[in-house]
Design a protein around this motif. Structure first.
Motif, PDB file in Angstrom:
ATOM      1  N   ILE A 153      89.540  19.012  22.413  1.00  0.00           N
ATOM      2  CA  ILE A 153      88.294  18.294  22.681  1.00  0.00           C
ATOM      3  C   ILE A 153      87.180  18.785  21.762  1.00  0.00           C
ATOM      4  CG2 ILE A 153      86.493  17.892  24.394  1.00  0.00           C
ATOM      5  CD1 ILE A 153      88.657  17.958  26.544  1.00  0.00           C
ATOM      6  N   THR A 154      87.059  20.102  21.610  1.00  0.00           N
ATOM      7  CA  THR A 154      85.994  20.669  20.782  1.00  0.00           C
ATOM      8  C   THR A 154      86.151  20.278  19.317  1.00  0.00           C
ATOM      9  OG1 THR A 154      85.820  22.576  22.269  1.00  0.00           O
ATOM     10  CG2 THR A 154      84.849  22.796  20.081  1.00  0.00           C
ATOM     11  N   SER A 155      87.373  20.365  18.795  1.00  0.00           N
ATOM     12  CA  SER A 155      87.605  20.048  17.380  1.00  0.00           C
ATOM     13  C   SER A 155      87.256  18.602  17.070  1.00  0.00           C
ATOM     14  CB  SER A 155      89.065  20.324  17.019  1.00  0.00           C
ATOM     15  OG  SER A 155      89.383  21.691  17.180  1.00  0.00           O
ATOM     16  N   TYR A 156      87.734  17.686  17.903  1.00  0.00           N
ATOM     17  CA  TYR A 156      87.457  16.268  17.647  1.00  0.00           C
ATOM     18  C   TYR A 156      85.993  15.919  17.908  1.00  0.00           C
ATOM     19  CZ  TYR A 156      92.394  15.257  16.926  1.00  0.00           C
ATOM     20  OH  TYR A 156      93.675  15.222  16.437  1.00  0.00           O
ATOM     21  N   SER A 157      85.361  16.603  18.861  1.00  0.00           N
ATOM     22  CA  SER A 157      83.938  16.359  19.118  1.00  0.00           C
ATOM     23  C   SER A 157      83.090  16.785  17.924  1.00  0.00           C
ATOM     24  CB  SER A 157      83.487  17.107  20.374  1.00  0.00           C
ATOM     25  OG  SER A 157      84.150  16.630  21.523  1.00  0.00           O
ATOM     26  N   LEU A 158      83.413  17.943  17.350  1.00  0.00           N
ATOM     27  CA  LEU A 158      82.691  18.403  16.168  1.00  0.00           C
ATOM     28  C   LEU A 158      82.921  17.482  14.980  1.00  0.00           C
ATOM     29  CD1 LEU A 158      83.315  22.261  16.455  1.00  0.00           C
ATOM     30  CD2 LEU A 158      81.174  21.027  16.896  1.00  0.00           C
ATOM     31  N   MET A 159      84.158  16.987  14.847  1.00  0.00           N
ATOM     32  CA  MET A 159      84.445  16.029  13.779  1.00  0.00           C
ATOM     33  C   MET A 159      83.644  14.751  13.957  1.00  0.00           C
ATOM     34  SD  MET A 159      88.575  16.523  13.524  1.00  0.00           S
ATOM     35  CE  MET A 159      88.751  14.992  12.618  1.00  0.00           C
ATOM     36  N   GLU A 160      83.580  14.295  15.199  1.00  0.00           N
ATOM     37  CA  GLU A 160      82.831  13.069  15.492  1.00  0.00           C
ATOM     38  C   GLU A 160      81.349  13.255  15.178  1.00  0.00           C
ATOM     39  OE1 GLU A 160      82.404   9.160  16.618  1.00  0.00           O
ATOM     40  OE2 GLU A 160      84.301  10.255  16.668  1.00  0.00           O
ATOM     41  N   GLN A 161      80.807  14.394  15.537  1.00  0.00           N
ATOM     42  CA  GLN A 161      79.395  14.656  15.278  1.00  0.00           C
ATOM     43  C   GLN A 161      79.095  14.762  13.788  1.00  0.00           C
ATOM     44  OE1 GLN A 161      78.249  18.150  17.490  1.00  0.00           O
ATOM     45  NE2 GLN A 161      78.858  17.266  19.456  1.00  0.00           N
ATOM     46  N   LYS A 162      80.003  15.365  13.049  1.00  0.00           N
ATOM     47  CA  LYS A 162      79.743  15.615  11.638  1.00  0.00           C
ATOM     48  C   LYS A 162      80.069  14.436  10.743  1.00  0.00           C
ATOM     49  CE  LYS A 162      80.229  19.228   8.162  1.00  0.00           C
ATOM     50  NZ  LYS A 162      80.725  20.593   7.890  1.00  0.00           N
ATOM     51  N   LEU A 163      81.133  13.720  11.070  1.00  0.00           N
ATOM     52  CA  LEU A 163      81.597  12.667  10.172  1.00  0.00           C
ATOM     53  C   LEU A 163      81.528  11.265  10.769  1.00  0.00           C
ATOM     54  CD1 LEU A 163      84.795  14.448   8.777  1.00  0.00           C
ATOM     55  CD2 LEU A 163      82.535  14.331   7.715  1.00  0.00           C
ATOM     56  N   GLY A 164      81.348  11.186  12.088  1.00  0.00           N
ATOM     57  CA  GLY A 164      81.366   9.865  12.726  1.00  0.00           C
ATOM     58  C   GLY A 164      80.296   8.934  12.219  1.00  0.00           C
ATOM     59  N   LYS A 165      79.104   9.447  12.062  1.00  0.00           N
ATOM     60  CA  LYS A 165      77.995   8.596  11.629  1.00  0.00           C
ATOM     61  C   LYS A 165      78.128   8.178  10.172  1.00  0.00           C
ATOM     62  CE  LYS A 165      74.724  10.633  14.913  1.00  0.00           C
ATOM     63  NZ  LYS A 165      73.446  11.370  15.073  1.00  0.00           N
ATOM     64  N   SER A 166      78.791   8.991   9.352  1.00  0.00           N
ATOM     65  CA  SER A 166      78.921   8.665   7.930  1.00  0.00           C
ATOM     66  C   SER A 166      80.001   7.636   7.661  1.00  0.00           C
ATOM     67  CB  SER A 166      79.232   9.946   7.142  1.00  0.00           C
ATOM     68  OG  SER A 166      80.488  10.483   7.535  1.00  0.00           O
ATOM     69  N   GLY A 167      80.857   7.412   8.643  1.00  0.00           N
ATOM     70  CA  GLY A 167      81.926   6.430   8.484  1.00  0.00           C
ATOM     71  C   GLY A 167      83.129   6.945   7.721  1.00  0.00           C
ATOM     72  N   HIS A 168      83.184   8.261   7.443  1.00  0.00           N
ATOM     73  CA  HIS A 168      84.301   8.834   6.692  1.00  0.00           C
ATOM     74  C   HIS A 168      85.430   9.318   7.587  1.00  0.00           C
ATOM     75  CE1 HIS A 168      81.995   8.471   3.074  1.00  0.00           C
ATOM     76  NE2 HIS A 168      81.061   9.337   3.470  1.00  0.00           N
ATOM     77  N   LEU A 169      85.250   9.255   8.877  1.00  0.00           N
ATOM     78  CA  LEU A 169      86.269   9.740   9.801  1.00  0.00           C
ATOM     79  C   LEU A 169      87.349   8.687   9.964  1.00  0.00           C
ATOM     80  CD1 LEU A 169      86.976  12.153  11.542  1.00  0.00           C
ATOM     81  CD2 LEU A 169      85.731  11.088  13.415  1.00  0.00           C
ATOM     82  N   GLN A 170      88.606   9.078   9.664  1.00  0.00           N
ATOM     83  CA  GLN A 170      89.716   8.119   9.656  1.00  0.00           C
ATOM     84  C   GLN A 170      90.774   8.420  10.716  1.00  0.00           C
ATOM     85  OE1 GLN A 170      91.189   8.256   5.639  1.00  0.00           O
ATOM     86  NE2 GLN A 170      89.372   7.286   4.779  1.00  0.00           N
ATOM     87  N   VAL A 171      90.431   9.220  11.714  1.00  0.00           N
ATOM     88  CA  VAL A 171      91.383   9.546  12.769  1.00  0.00           C
ATOM     89  C   VAL A 171      90.783   9.199  14.117  1.00  0.00           C
ATOM     90  CG1 VAL A 171      92.458  11.406  11.448  1.00  0.00           C
ATOM     91  CG2 VAL A 171      90.533  11.922  12.952  1.00  0.00           C
TER      92      VAL A 171
END
Length: 295
Positions: free
Chosen positions: A197-215
């Protein structure tokens, strides 16, 4: 639960056959998808990366769960004619141990993938081979250690209510089971779930808004909760109350739900990954793959 020569309490022949057919479908779907995933790693050089090694570890663990389900499915079909678990007491212990090792390895491999993806997407450095190999070895050695403890007396493996598969014995709910359950659950369910949960939450916070998250950042945690949560609830209930108050049919639900996890994981981590999916397609169409490489 003792081994008997009669149908288990609360189940008729049709119900035993129905459970067996469900287990068979789950086993074959999980085995086929995860075997294709493993085969694609062996045949596709592009997939031989540290991050994909973690996915390979998960596919191996899930193949083990599906194999465990296949044995349970076969036992269900044999149970109707032979009226007993066909592999004896030692077979029950081996079945419980193998199922527990692969279940724990699957849960921890999911957490390892989450951490690996966070490292890949959110840090400047690439995941090194030494780190990936060490992580995979830790997952499997730790899972083997915890699964071996019931064989040594801390916890115990026994038949599930249907008598066609074996798992951690929760029927007594005594101090031995309670101490093992809480200690094992903290290190092998609570911590992996927290890491996921923590890893994906941090990924979402860091990359979600930029649109670069592909998972998919929500499905892995949901799979852990929904796939293994019913077992956690059943075990917790066995600690605080008399588990015999729950009908045998309801007690079989966690096992049936958990055996679906390998198929869901294969769809998420393999079929949901373009590179892995391409590797699977190359394995299924070798002639086309050879022509593509020749060009």
């Amino acid at each position: 639960m003792a081994e008997t020569n009669a149908l288990p309490t609360g189940f008729g022949e049709l119900e035993v056959l129905a459970v067996g057919m469900v287990l068979l479908v789950e086993a074959l779907s999980g085995l086929s998808l995860n075997t294709l995933t493993i085969f694609s790693f062996c045949k596709t050089p592009e997939l031989r990366t540290p991050c994909h090694l973690l996915v390979l570890s998960l596919a191996l663990a899930d193949s083990g769960i599906s194999l465990n389900a296949l044995i349970a499915a076969t036992s269900s079909l044999l149970r109707v004619s032979h009226r007993r678990w066909p592999y004896g007491s030692d077979g029950c212990q081996a079945h419980g141990f193998q199922g527990f090792v692969t279940a724990l390895a699957s849960i921890c491999s999911s957490a390892a993938i989450a951490w690996g993806r966070y490292h890949h997407y959110c840090t400047r450095g690439q995941l090194a081979w030494n780190s990936a190999i060490s992580l995979v070895l830790f997952v499997w050695l730790s899972s083997t250690f915890w699964a071996a403890l019931p064989l040594l007396g801390w916890g115990h493996y026994d038949y599930e209510p249907l008598g066609t598969c074996c798992t951690l014995d929760y029927s007594k709910g005594d101090r031995n089971f309670t101490s093992f359950l809480f200690t094992m659950s903290f290190f092998n369910f609570a911590m992996p779930l927290f890491i996921t949960i923590t890893s994906y939450s941090l990924m979402e916070q860091k990359l979600g808004k930029s649109g670069h998250l592909q998972v998919n950042t929500t499905l892995p945690a949901r799979t852990l909760l929904l796939g293994w949560g019913p077992y956690a609830i059943l075990y917790l209930y066995a600690v605080i109350a008399d588990v015999t108050s729950i009908s045998p049919k309801l007690q079989m639900v966690p096992a049936l739900v958990a055996k679906m996890v390998p198929t869901i994981n294969a769809i998420n981590y393999a079929l949901g990954n373009e590179m892995v999916c391409r590797g699977i397609w190359q394995c299924l169409s070798p002639q086309k793959s050879k022509k593509h490489q020749a060009k």
